[in-house]
Design a protein around this motif. Sequence first.
Motif, short mmCIF file in Angstrom:
data_model
loop_
_atom_site.label_atom_id
_atom_site.label_comp_id
_atom_site.label_asym_id
_atom_site.label_seq_id
_atom_site.Cartn_x
_atom_site.Cartn_y
_atom_site.Cartn_z
N ALA A 39 -74.74 -27.02 46.11
CA ALA A 39 -76.05 -27.43 46.58
C ALA A 39 -76.53 -26.44 47.63
O ALA A 39 -75.73 -25.75 48.25
CB ALA A 39 -75.98 -28.84 47.16
N LYS A 42 -74.69 -25.40 51.04
CA LYS A 42 -73.35 -25.99 51.03
C LYS A 42 -72.37 -25.10 50.28
O LYS A 42 -72.77 -24.18 49.56
CB LYS A 42 -73.40 -27.38 50.40
N SER A 62 -66.12 -38.12 43.74
CA SER A 62 -67.55 -38.45 43.73
C SER A 62 -68.13 -38.60 42.32
O SER A 62 -69.21 -39.16 42.15
CB SER A 62 -68.33 -37.39 44.49
N LYS A 86 -77.10 -39.19 40.17
CA LYS A 86 -77.65 -39.57 41.47
C LYS A 86 -78.31 -38.35 42.11
O LYS A 86 -77.95 -37.21 41.80
CB LYS A 86 -76.52 -40.06 42.37
N GLU A 88 -77.76 -37.01 44.83
CA GLU A 88 -76.75 -36.17 45.46
C GLU A 88 -75.97 -35.31 44.47
O GLU A 88 -75.19 -34.45 44.88
CB GLU A 88 -75.77 -37.02 46.29
N ASP A 89 -76.20 -35.49 43.19
CA ASP A 89 -75.61 -34.62 42.18
C ASP A 89 -76.44 -33.34 41.99
O ASP A 89 -76.02 -32.44 41.25
CB ASP A 89 -75.50 -35.34 40.83
N SER A 125 -85.18 -39.09 42.67
CA SER A 125 -84.95 -40.50 43.01
C SER A 125 -86.10 -41.37 42.55
O SER A 125 -87.14 -40.91 42.13
CB SER A 125 -84.78 -40.64 44.53
#
Length: 125
Positions: A39, A42, A62, A86, A88-89, A125
């Motif tokens: 990401a 990161k 996760s 999600k 966050e993926d 989202s």
Amino acid sequence: VQLQASGGGLVQAGGSLRLSCVVPTLTFNTNDMAWFRQAPGKERDFVAAIRWSGGLVYYAESVKGRFIIDRDNAKNTVYLEMNNLKPEDTAVYYCAAGRLYTDLQVTTARNYNYWGQGTQVTVSS
């Protein structure tokens, strides 16, 4: 050795995507395969791996229960089926190949010698 990753895209939360990675024959038949993701801002994180024999698979906590890694020896291809995605993926997903000698090496990126170019996965989202 060039690995060709594809299948990324934009999907809503709860949706699914299937990533593919085509591997040169010699590399595919003698290497363990894995998917990592990175990401923005990161580090590159381990997602899933499958041994060259196909008998053992490994997942990051996760993604357990949502992602499935598999390989098709006839097509020299490794897949990452991603379900119930999600936000966050969201990341660039990379396939990797390497010869692993112990389970301790599975989750560390530097143990893989060959990498694909990455494919973007975006989950809204």
